[in-house]
Structures are given as C-alpha cells and as structure tokens.
Enzyme design. Sequence first.
Site, PDB file in Angstrom:
ATOM      1  N   LYS A  68      37.174  40.472  24.125  1.00 15.37           N
ATOM      2  CA  LYS A  68      35.920  40.943  24.796  1.00 15.37           C
ATOM      3  C   LYS A  68      34.594  41.036  24.228  1.00 15.37           C
ATOM      4  O   LYS A  68      34.644  41.583  23.139  1.00 15.37           O
ATOM      5  CB  LYS A  68      36.384  42.277  25.649  1.00 15.37           C
ATOM      6  CG  LYS A  68      35.374  42.517  26.813  1.00 15.37           C
ATOM      7  CD  LYS A  68      36.060  43.730  27.268  1.00 15.37           C
ATOM      8  CE  LYS A  68      34.977  44.165  28.561  1.00 15.37           C
ATOM      9  NZ  LYS A  68      35.734  45.337  29.242  1.00 15.37           N
ATOM     10  N   GLU A 116      43.344  44.046  32.479  1.00 11.76           N
ATOM     11  CA  GLU A 116      42.969  44.154  31.129  1.00 11.76           C
ATOM     12  C   GLU A 116      43.608  45.222  30.820  1.00 11.76           C
ATOM     13  O   GLU A 116      43.975  46.436  31.304  1.00 11.76           O
ATOM     14  CB  GLU A 116      41.420  44.867  31.336  1.00 11.76           C
ATOM     15  CG  GLU A 116      40.731  45.294  30.206  1.00 11.76           C
ATOM     16  CD  GLU A 116      39.174  45.614  30.429  1.00 11.76           C
ATOM     17  OE1 GLU A 116      38.625  46.052  29.443  1.00 11.76           O
ATOM     18  OE2 GLU A 116      38.907  45.537  31.655  1.00 11.76           O
ATOM     19  N   CYS A 160      36.482  41.377  32.192  1.00 17.37           N
ATOM     20  CA  CYS A 160      35.805  42.558  33.109  1.00 17.37           C
ATOM     21  C   CYS A 160      34.351  42.246  32.862  1.00 17.37           C
ATOM     22  O   CYS A 160      33.801  41.432  33.451  1.00 17.37           O
ATOM     23  CB  CYS A 160      36.502  43.803  32.602  1.00 17.37           C
ATOM     24  SG  CYS A 160      35.896  45.158  33.884  1.00 17.37           S
TER      25      CYS A 160
END
Length: 262
Positions: free
Chosen positions: A110, A41, A144
Amino acid sequence: MRTALLQSSGRPGSTVENLKVLDEAAGRAAAAGAGLLVAPEMFLTGYAIGDEIGRLAEPADGDCADAIAETATRHGLAIAYGYPEQAGDAVFNSAQLISAGGTRLANYRKTHLFGCFERDHFTPGEQPVVQAEIGGLRVGILICYDVEFPENVRAHALAGTDLLVVPTAQMHPFQFVAESMIPVRAFENQMYVAYVNRVGREGEFEFVGLSTLAGPDGVARTRAGRAEELVLADVDPAFLAASREANPYLRDRRPGLYGPLV
C-alpha cells in the site's frame, strides 16, 4: 472470468481461523465457477489488532502464503488477499495474488497510508503499479485508500490493467466511496474494479461492507450488503474491449497540459 468477492472480517488476531474462512470461501467460489477470489485488506490477521500486527506479520513467501497457495491449487482458482508483510525491519500493508496453480504472481505494498493508525504501524510502499496475468486478463492491485487517488487508477489504466482488485477496510462514514466513487473510477479509466471490504465493528472502526465489482460502463455488476457475504460477478473481456473502443477518455487525454499537476 467469474470473480468472487469475500466480504468478511474473518477472525481478527487468528491467522489459523482466517485461513479456514478463506478455504471455505474458496470452495464455494470454485463451485460457482469463479476463477478468482478476492479477500479484504489485512484479511489474514485482522485490521484493528494494534501491536499484534508486528507479531503476526510474515514475509511474502511465509507459511501463510504457502497455505493459501495450497488452497488455491486444491480449489483451482486464483486468490488475492491482504496481509501485513514483514520485510527486514519494515512492515507493509500488502496484498498478494496467488495463481490457481499455487504460484505467487504479484505482491503489492500500500502506497498511501490512511490515518494515524496505519502510519504508526506500516511503512508505505513505493511501487504504484503491480500487475499479473490471469485467464487472459491483466490484473492490477491497489489497497483501500490508494483507489481514492485518481492518479493511482489512471496509472493502472495507462499500464493496461483490465481488472483492478482493491482489498479494502472501508469504514463509516465513508461508504460513498463504495457506492459512488468505485463505479466512477471504473468508468473514467475503462476497466473493471473489484472493491472488497471488511464488515462490522473491529476495535474503534466500523466497516461498512458494500463490496462491489463495477464495470467499465460505471455499472455495479454485484454489490454486497452490510453483512458477511460472498458475491460473484463476471469480468467480460469482449465487453471491456467494446467499451474501450466506444469511450474516448484515454485517447482524448492531453498529457502535455498536465505537467503542473506534479
């Protein structure tokens, strides 16, 4: 398909240096027979860089994407990497997948932002499932915290994702996610999951490493330690097909009962 996981925090604040780190890792991964390299990330810029995020953010088709496309083409493997994406006035925590031929295949933003730091610097994405085809596999992307929501991974399973790549910035004390949750996510959704972490201290965060590629049997095919490392493992379509045939989770679902969940 042999998959390489680049566990590294690169050089926070320097896209030039991080492109060099990525190029060197791509060379090593290609020499080991990898068809895909996954970086963590926000690898392109660094994670804990505060307001530098806005300055270093660039469009999905920006100069750094062009540089990574050239790296992918020169080494002959696909590359997935995290970066801050500028889109109009918004900045997204994104991950992009570029083919071995240098084509931008997929870009994911995300959807679940973690903590005040991310909510202060990013806009959440709105598209839960993003996929592309590589080497006969359907590759999906999460980032994540996204993978910690079972709904996200199940959505990928129902959409046919074979390999879920998850660039991450997993920090202390949440290492149980890498150690325990990722193999369970792979098993309960009958897919491979490549979870690729940053490592070491960066600003207020201590990243725990432990990058892993877990198979549909819930077994880690490879697992990194707590230092910078390039680890590799194979994603086997035949094993995946056999595992899906033997495991009834998706067949035994009863969606009609799940309405109250949402």
